[in-house]
Design an enzyme around this catalytic site. Structure first.
Site, PDB file in Angstrom:
ATOM      1  N   GLN A 186     -37.935  39.808 184.413  1.00 31.69           N
ATOM      2  CA  GLN A 186     -39.391  39.719 184.304  1.00 31.69           C
ATOM      3  C   GLN A 186     -39.850  38.652 183.309  1.00 31.69           C
ATOM      4  O   GLN A 186     -40.812  37.921 183.551  1.00 31.69           O
ATOM      5  CB  GLN A 186     -39.960  41.090 183.911  1.00 31.69           C
ATOM      6  CG  GLN A 186     -41.483  41.103 183.880  1.00 31.69           C
ATOM      7  CD  GLN A 186     -42.050  42.463 183.571  1.00 31.69           C
ATOM      8  OE1 GLN A 186     -41.455  43.490 183.905  1.00 31.69           O
ATOM      9  NE2 GLN A 186     -43.216  42.490 182.942  1.00 31.69           N
ATOM     10  N   CYS A 204     -34.545  49.391 189.024  1.00 30.21           N
ATOM     11  CA  CYS A 204     -33.210  49.621 188.446  1.00 30.21           C
ATOM     12  C   CYS A 204     -33.291  50.567 187.251  1.00 30.21           C
ATOM     13  O   CYS A 204     -32.278  51.112 186.818  1.00 30.21           O
ATOM     14  CB  CYS A 204     -32.528  48.302 188.073  1.00 30.21           C
ATOM     15  SG  CYS A 204     -33.318  47.372 186.778  1.00 30.21           S
ATOM     16  N   HIS A 206     -39.639  48.671 187.245  1.00 29.99           N
ATOM     17  CA  HIS A 206     -38.316  48.186 187.620  1.00 29.99           C
ATOM     18  C   HIS A 206     -37.538  49.319 188.273  1.00 29.99           C
ATOM     19  O   HIS A 206     -37.242  50.320 187.622  1.00 29.99           O
ATOM     20  CB  HIS A 206     -37.565  47.690 186.376  1.00 29.99           C
ATOM     21  CG  HIS A 206     -38.177  46.449 185.799  1.00 29.99           C
ATOM     22  ND1 HIS A 206     -37.547  45.235 185.825  1.00 29.99           N
ATOM     23  CD2 HIS A 206     -39.383  46.240 185.225  1.00 29.99           C
ATOM     24  CE1 HIS A 206     -38.333  44.318 185.274  1.00 29.99           C
ATOM     25  NE2 HIS A 206     -39.455  44.915 184.894  1.00 29.99           N
ATOM     26  N   CYS A 229     -34.640  42.308 190.574  1.00 30.31           N
ATOM     27  CA  CYS A 229     -33.980  41.961 189.328  1.00 30.31           C
ATOM     28  C   CYS A 229     -32.635  41.310 189.620  1.00 30.31           C
ATOM     29  O   CYS A 229     -31.971  41.646 190.600  1.00 30.31           O
ATOM     30  CB  CYS A 229     -33.807  43.180 188.438  1.00 30.31           C
ATOM     31  SG  CYS A 229     -32.467  44.266 188.932  1.00 30.31           S
ATOM     32  N   GLU A 230     -32.283  40.367 188.771  1.00 30.65           N
ATOM     33  CA  GLU A 230     -31.041  39.637 189.032  1.00 30.65           C
ATOM     34  C   GLU A 230     -29.799  40.430 188.622  1.00 30.65           C
ATOM     35  O   GLU A 230     -28.691  40.026 188.916  1.00 30.65           O
ATOM     36  CB  GLU A 230     -31.072  38.275 188.342  1.00 30.65           C
ATOM     37  CG  GLU A 230     -31.054  38.321 186.833  1.00 30.65           C
ATOM     38  CD  GLU A 230     -31.210  36.928 186.229  1.00 30.65           C
ATOM     39  OE1 GLU A 230     -31.808  36.051 186.875  1.00 30.65           O
ATOM     40  OE2 GLU A 230     -30.724  36.738 185.095  1.00 30.65           O
ATOM     41  N   HIS A 231     -29.986  41.546 187.969  1.00 32.91           N
ATOM     42  CA  HIS A 231     -28.824  42.336 187.551  1.00 32.91           C
ATOM     43  C   HIS A 231     -28.386  43.341 188.605  1.00 32.91           C
ATOM     44  O   HIS A 231     -27.209  43.659 188.702  1.00 32.91           O
ATOM     45  CB  HIS A 231     -29.131  43.077 186.239  1.00 32.91           C
ATOM     46  CG  HIS A 231     -29.497  42.138 185.127  1.00 32.91           C
ATOM     47  ND1 HIS A 231     -30.535  42.358 184.270  1.00 32.91           N
ATOM     48  CD2 HIS A 231     -28.949  40.954 184.762  1.00 32.91           C
ATOM     49  CE1 HIS A 231     -30.621  41.354 183.411  1.00 32.91           C
ATOM     50  NE2 HIS A 231     -29.674  40.489 183.691  1.00 32.91           N
ATOM     51  N   HIS A 232     -29.333  43.873 189.372  1.00 33.49           N
ATOM     52  CA  HIS A 232     -29.002  44.904 190.350  1.00 33.49           C
ATOM     53  C   HIS A 232     -29.546  44.604 191.731  1.00 33.49           C
ATOM     54  O   HIS A 232     -29.310  45.361 192.663  1.00 33.49           O
ATOM     55  CB  HIS A 232     -29.559  46.258 189.891  1.00 33.49           C
ATOM     56  CG  HIS A 232     -29.176  46.636 188.498  1.00 33.49           C
ATOM     57  ND1 HIS A 232     -29.942  46.329 187.400  1.00 33.49           N
ATOM     58  CD2 HIS A 232     -28.077  47.270 188.034  1.00 33.49           C
ATOM     59  CE1 HIS A 232     -29.339  46.774 186.306  1.00 33.49           C
ATOM     60  NE2 HIS A 232     -28.205  47.338 186.662  1.00 33.49           N
TER      61      HIS A 232
HETATM   62 ZN   LIG Z   1     -31.916  45.551 187.116  1.00 35.38          ZN
END
Ligand SMILES: [Zn+2]
Length: 220
Positions: free
Chosen positions: A146, A176, A174, A105-108
């Site tokens: 996603q 995260c 996920h 994921c691009e956030h974590h």
């Molecule tokens: Zn994430």
């Protein structure tokens, strides 16, 4: 299957120009030293000693792992698909189910683990079957969410093959959400991107969803 009858009435994808945002980012890998030093900084910041024996080679390993996990930036999905297209009069649904998928994921930057189901209805051209999982890999090996991953796979197939329709469904877990944050294990996220006949024609859409939801049965 009533696809043959339907396809006569339906306009094929009109090939409107898509911004190939996913074609950009040819990365330069001469920054290994800076990368490794950043990994050492991360280790220190969580309280580790990057100089202890077990961790000495870790920055280099992480660099290599990143090169692999983010190798998708260096590949052009359209080129991959176009390199193996063949003329065909087949206009029935082609479905590849249960394509294993590993992304982050691009956030974590934590893993997304799942399966992709990809179908298309040819419009004069078919693609070598192995290219579909490869395109799933190209987009998975980038920093993702996603929904965007699902869309990009569908758009690339639309653009490269101009089929009568494309359907992509991804079911994924996920990390995260499981290892941190809400800590919800066993929750699966499903996303879909439907184009052309899969969007316009109810029967085609139901057929696709019935096929991907069908129990596995015996493998052969
Ligand atoms: Zn994430």
């Amino acid at each position: 299957m009533a696809l043959r009858a339907i396809s006569k009435k339906t306009q094929p994808y009109n090939g409107k120009v898509l911004q190939l945002k996913y074609k950009r980012n040819i990365v330069n890998n001469n920054n290994q030293e800076a990368f490794e030093s950043a990994v050492r900084t991360m280790m220190k910041s969580v309280g580790e000693d990057p100089e202890r024996e077990g961790l000495l080679k870790t920055p280099e390993r992480v660099f290599k792992a990143y090169e692999f996990m983010y190798g998708g930036y260096k590949q052009d999905p359209i080129e991959i698909l176009r390199s193996a297209t063949f003329t065909s009069s087949n206009d029935e649904m082609v479905l590849i189910k249960d394509i294993e998928l590993y992304s982050t994921c691009e956030h974590h930057l934590l893993p997304i683990i799942g399966r992709a189901h990809v179908a298309y209805i040819p419009n004069g051209k078919v693609v070598g079957l192995s290219k579909i999982p490869r395109v799933v890999d190209v987009f998975s090996r980038r920093m993702q969410i996603q929904e965007q991953l699902t869309e990009q796979i569908a758009e690339a197939i639309m653009e490269a093959l101009n089929p009568k329709g494309v359907a992509v469904v991804i079911q994924a877990r996920h990390m995260c959400m499981e290892m941190r944050g809400v800590e919800k294990i066993n929750s699966t996220t499903t996303s879909s991107a439907l184009r052309g006949l899969f969007k316009k024609d109810q029967k085609t859409r139901s057929e696709f969803f019935n096929l991907i939801n069908a129990p596995q049965g015996n493998r052969y």
